[in-house]
Design a protein around this motif. Structure first.
Motif, PDB file in Angstrom:
ATOM      1  N   TYR A 296       0.806  -1.169  -0.040  1.00  0.00           N
ATOM      2  CA  TYR A 296       0.062  -0.117  -0.073  1.00  0.00           C
ATOM      3  C   TYR A 296       0.832   1.156  -0.081  1.00  0.00           C
ATOM      4  CZ  TYR A 296      -3.486   3.575   1.571  1.00  0.00           C
ATOM      5  OH  TYR A 296      -4.208   4.609   1.376  1.00  0.00           O
ATOM      6  N   ILE A 297       1.766   1.221   0.960  1.00  0.00           N
ATOM      7  CA  ILE A 297       2.812   2.578   0.783  1.00  0.00           C
ATOM      8  C   ILE A 297       3.582   2.758  -0.445  1.00  0.00           C
ATOM      9  CG2 ILE A 297       4.996   3.286   1.942  1.00  0.00           C
ATOM     10  CD1 ILE A 297       4.078   2.338   4.524  1.00  0.00           C
ATOM     11  N   ARG A 298       3.944   1.494  -1.289  1.00  0.00           N
ATOM     12  CA  ARG A 298       4.393   1.549  -2.581  1.00  0.00           C
ATOM     13  C   ARG A 298       3.533   2.061  -3.416  1.00  0.00           C
ATOM     14  NH1 ARG A 298       5.146  -2.729  -5.913  1.00  0.00           N
ATOM     15  NH2 ARG A 298       5.703  -2.319  -7.756  1.00  0.00           N
ATOM     16  N   LEU A 299       2.363   1.664  -3.439  1.00  0.00           N
ATOM     17  CA  LEU A 299       1.201   2.333  -4.403  1.00  0.00           C
ATOM     18  C   LEU A 299       1.162   3.825  -3.962  1.00  0.00           C
ATOM     19  CD1 LEU A 299      -1.253  -0.632  -4.754  1.00  0.00           C
ATOM     20  CD2 LEU A 299       0.181   0.330  -6.368  1.00  0.00           C
ATOM     21  N   GLN A 300       1.022   4.221  -2.779  1.00  0.00           N
ATOM     22  CA  GLN A 300       0.806   5.679  -2.510  1.00  0.00           C
ATOM     23  C   GLN A 300       2.183   6.487  -3.051  1.00  0.00           C
ATOM     24  OE1 GLN A 300      -1.630   7.451  -1.259  1.00  0.00           O
ATOM     25  NE2 GLN A 300      -2.926   5.681  -1.070  1.00  0.00           N
ATOM     26  N   PHE A 301       3.413   5.942  -2.978  1.00  0.00           N
ATOM     27  CA  PHE A 301       4.470   6.807  -3.272  1.00  0.00           C
ATOM     28  C   PHE A 301       4.310   6.769  -4.882  1.00  0.00           C
ATOM     29  CE2 PHE A 301       8.529   6.482  -5.196  1.00  0.00           C
ATOM     30  CZ  PHE A 301       9.298   7.430  -4.913  1.00  0.00           C
ATOM     31  N   GLN A 302       4.013   5.599  -5.625  1.00  0.00           N
ATOM     32  CA  GLN A 302       3.867   5.629  -7.127  1.00  0.00           C
ATOM     33  C   GLN A 302       2.615   6.882  -7.375  1.00  0.00           C
ATOM     34  OE1 GLN A 302       3.213   1.761  -8.227  1.00  0.00           O
ATOM     35  NE2 GLN A 302       5.432   1.338  -8.601  1.00  0.00           N
TER      36      GLN A 302
ATOM     37  N   SER B 142       1.480  11.755  -9.731  1.00  0.00           N
ATOM     38  CA  SER B 142       0.520  13.159  -9.919  1.00  0.00           C
ATOM     39  C   SER B 142       1.502  14.270 -10.026  1.00  0.00           C
ATOM     40  CB  SER B 142      -0.128  13.253  -8.537  1.00  0.00           C
ATOM     41  OG  SER B 142      -1.084  12.365  -8.398  1.00  0.00           O
ATOM     42  N   LYS B 143       2.499  14.022  -9.445  1.00  0.00           N
ATOM     43  CA  LYS B 143       3.532  15.267  -9.670  1.00  0.00           C
ATOM     44  C   LYS B 143       4.152  15.302 -11.120  1.00  0.00           C
ATOM     45  CE  LYS B 143       5.433  15.336  -4.892  1.00  0.00           C
ATOM     46  NZ  LYS B 143       6.517  15.341  -4.086  1.00  0.00           N
ATOM     47  N   SER B 144       4.396  14.277 -11.730  1.00  0.00           N
ATOM     48  CA  SER B 144       4.873  14.024 -12.983  1.00  0.00           C
ATOM     49  C   SER B 144       3.627  14.602 -14.150  1.00  0.00           C
ATOM     50  CB  SER B 144       5.125  12.799 -13.570  1.00  0.00           C
ATOM     51  OG  SER B 144       6.142  12.189 -12.760  1.00  0.00           O
ATOM     52  N   VAL B 145       2.472  14.361 -13.836  1.00  0.00           N
ATOM     53  CA  VAL B 145       1.129  14.890 -14.502  1.00  0.00           C
ATOM     54  C   VAL B 145       1.227  16.396 -14.704  1.00  0.00           C
ATOM     55  CG1 VAL B 145      -1.304  14.844 -14.624  1.00  0.00           C
ATOM     56  CG2 VAL B 145      -0.075  13.036 -14.537  1.00  0.00           C
ATOM     57  N   VAL B 146       1.351  16.814 -13.352  1.00  0.00           N
ATOM     58  CA  VAL B 146       1.315  18.316 -12.933  1.00  0.00           C
ATOM     59  C   VAL B 146       2.344  19.066 -13.790  1.00  0.00           C
ATOM     60  CG1 VAL B 146       1.472  20.124 -11.220  1.00  0.00           C
ATOM     61  CG2 VAL B 146      -0.131  18.298 -10.750  1.00  0.00           C
ATOM     62  N   GLU B 147       3.479  18.541 -13.707  1.00  0.00           N
ATOM     63  CA  GLU B 147       4.843  19.131 -14.485  1.00  0.00           C
ATOM     64  C   GLU B 147       4.534  19.089 -15.924  1.00  0.00           C
ATOM     65  OE1 GLU B 147       9.467  17.825 -15.096  1.00  0.00           O
ATOM     66  OE2 GLU B 147       8.586  17.368 -13.058  1.00  0.00           O
TER      67      GLU B 147
ATOM     68  N   THR C 211       1.714   9.356  -5.941  1.00  0.00           N
ATOM     69  CA  THR C 211       2.146  10.837  -5.602  1.00  0.00           C
ATOM     70  C   THR C 211       3.303  11.183  -6.711  1.00  0.00           C
ATOM     71  OG1 THR C 211       2.041  10.529  -3.234  1.00  0.00           O
ATOM     72  CG2 THR C 211       3.400  12.213  -3.908  1.00  0.00           C
ATOM     73  N   TYR C 212       4.012  10.357  -6.982  1.00  0.00           N
ATOM     74  CA  TYR C 212       5.024  10.591  -8.160  1.00  0.00           C
ATOM     75  C   TYR C 212       4.306  10.822  -9.356  1.00  0.00           C
ATOM     76  CZ  TYR C 212       8.872   9.885 -11.194  1.00  0.00           C
ATOM     77  OH  TYR C 212       9.838  10.035 -12.251  1.00  0.00           O
TER      78      TYR C 212
END
Length: 153
Positions: A71-77, A82-87, A79-80
């Protein structure tokens, strides 16, 4: 100086001021040992650890840990990504602004009068007559963008 042996009373009960007599005979020792043996017999046996329960608890703990790490790994992915999409979206917006500015500059630098002169005088083109003009309605958009005034010669 003589010592006084006056008993004091604390609370609503009086303390026992007379000491218990100490018995040191063998009969008393045997009686106490017999009482201890009987108490030991009456004691409940120590509960043994059930190996199956311990095994199932360990498996459950391992499963919970694995699910938590996943679950923590999926949350990290997430978030990553989401940040890539925003960029990437910000890059697209910047590129659209740059393209729009370049298009506007290109349209502003184009001299429509000079093009009309060249087309009519040098290339021998003529303005379209009324029977050569066809009108249609666009189903896609109702907006029309006009960059300059349209004149008939």
């Amino acid at each position: 100086m003589a010592r006084q042996t006056t008993p004091y009373v604390y609370g609503n009960t009086a303390q026992n001021t007379v000491p218990r007599p100490y018995y040191n005979n063998e009969e008393e020792i045997r009686r106490r040992q017999q009482e201890r043996r009987e108490q030991n017999k009456r004691r409940k046996p120590k509960p043994r650890v059930d190996k199956t329960a311990v095994f199932l608890t360990c498996i459950t703990f391992a499963a919970v840990m694995a699910v938590g790490i996943f679950y923590i790994r999926l949350q990290f992915q997430s978030t990553y990504l989401s940040k890539s999409v925003v960029e990437l979206e910000s890059k697209v917006v910047e590129m659209e602004k740059t393209n729009q500015a370049a298009l506007t500059e290109l349209e502003n630098t184009m001299d429509l009068k000079a093009i009309y002169k060249k087309a009519t005088k040098e290339l021998g083109m003529k303005a379209a007559t009324a029977d050569q003009i066809y009108t249609y309605e666009s189903k896609k958009s109702t907006q029309i963008r006009q960059h300059g005034t349209i004149t008939n010669p």
